[in-house]
Write an enzyme that holds these catalytic residues in place. Structure first.
Site, mmCIF file in Angstrom:
data_model
loop_
_atom_site.group_PDB
_atom_site.id
_atom_site.type_symbol
_atom_site.label_atom_id
_atom_site.label_comp_id
_atom_site.label_asym_id
_atom_site.label_seq_id
_atom_site.Cartn_x
_atom_site.Cartn_y
_atom_site.Cartn_z
ATOM 1 N N SER A 84 0.849 -1.193 0.000
ATOM 2 C CA SER A 84 0.000 0.000 0.000
ATOM 3 C C SER A 84 0.881 1.238 0.000
ATOM 4 C CB SER A 84 -0.899 0.030 1.244
ATOM 5 O OG SER A 84 -1.572 1.272 1.355
ATOM 6 N N TYR A 106 -1.394 -0.505 10.442
ATOM 7 C CA TYR A 106 -1.561 -0.848 9.027
ATOM 8 C C TYR A 106 -0.435 -0.270 8.167
ATOM 9 C CZ TYR A 106 -3.768 -1.629 4.492
ATOM 10 O OH TYR A 106 -4.033 -2.029 3.202
#
Length: 226
Positions: A128, A151
């Site tokens: 990501s 995350y």
């Protein structure tokens, strides 16, 4: 025929990756924790496999059931329960790392014997842009407003482990993809990209030939320079 395993393939980016690779001629094994949630994958023609990336026995059983493997897409991931500092503790951090980082390692290590027998072994780790510190620190980027710690840290680790796997396994094409800000359940469908746009980089990397790049990080526009 190219045989592909995708983790977390019951919905969202994983399901769309399955659809597109089946359309490209791959035999796709769709890994998911609950095979009962696999009707959409079955409808595409995927072969549903029970695979929980946090459970070594589940991982080993899933890989043992594959006759061969050419492409591994490590897509499974969770966003976690911590979205700032005040709600962060070690348990919240560990849960995200267990799925997003250790899960990649569990599946990749279990897949290596099969991948080593392939004439064109490929691994794509879905990372990501929030794992890219430069973008987290750049006002105006989609990633900049994100306050969460687990995350982004997990996806930074995925990018790094991709580089290291590629160095250790020069005969394989091993890369990381950035889906971008895509509308999925992970973000409450708030992203401005479609799942098709969000899988552009993953699919392109999954289709690489033996002369393709390795140890790189790509989004849908191409390579993201280190």
């Amino acid at each position: 025929m190219t045989t592909t395993l995708i983790t977390g393939a019951n919905k969202g980016l994983g399901l769309e990756t399955a659809r597109r690779l089946i359309a490209a001629g791959h035999t796709v094994h769709a890994g998911m924790r609950d095979p009962g949630s696999g009707d959409a994958a079955r409808a595409l023609g995927a072969r549903v496999v029970q695979l929980d990336v946090t459970d070594q026995a589940s991982v080993d059983a899933a890989l043992a059931g594959l006759p061969e493997l050419d492409v591994l897409v490590n897509n499974a991931g969770i966003i976690g329960t911590s979205f700032g500092v005040d709600d962060l503790d070690a348990a919240a951090m560990a849960a995200v790392l267990d799925t997003n980082v250790l899960g990649v390692v569990r599946v990749t290590q279990a897949a290596l014997p099969l991948l080593r027998r392939s004439s064109n072994p490929v691994v794509v780790n879905v990372a990501s842009g929030v794992g890219w510190p430069r973008w987290l620190a750049t006002p105006g980027r989609d990633e900049h407003p994100v306050p969460a710690i687990p995350y982004p840290a997990s996806k930074a680790a995925v990018i790094t482990l991709t580089v290291q796997y590629a160095k250790n396994l020069p005969g394989m094409r091993i890369n990381a993809s950035d889906p971008g800000y895509t509308a999925t359940d992970l973000n409450g469908n708030s992203g401005h990209q479609t799942v098709t746009e969000g899988t552009d980089a993953t699919v392109a990397l999954a289709l690489l030939g033996p002369d393709g790049p390795t140890g790189e990080f790509h989004d849908r526009t191409g390579r993201i320079p280190f």
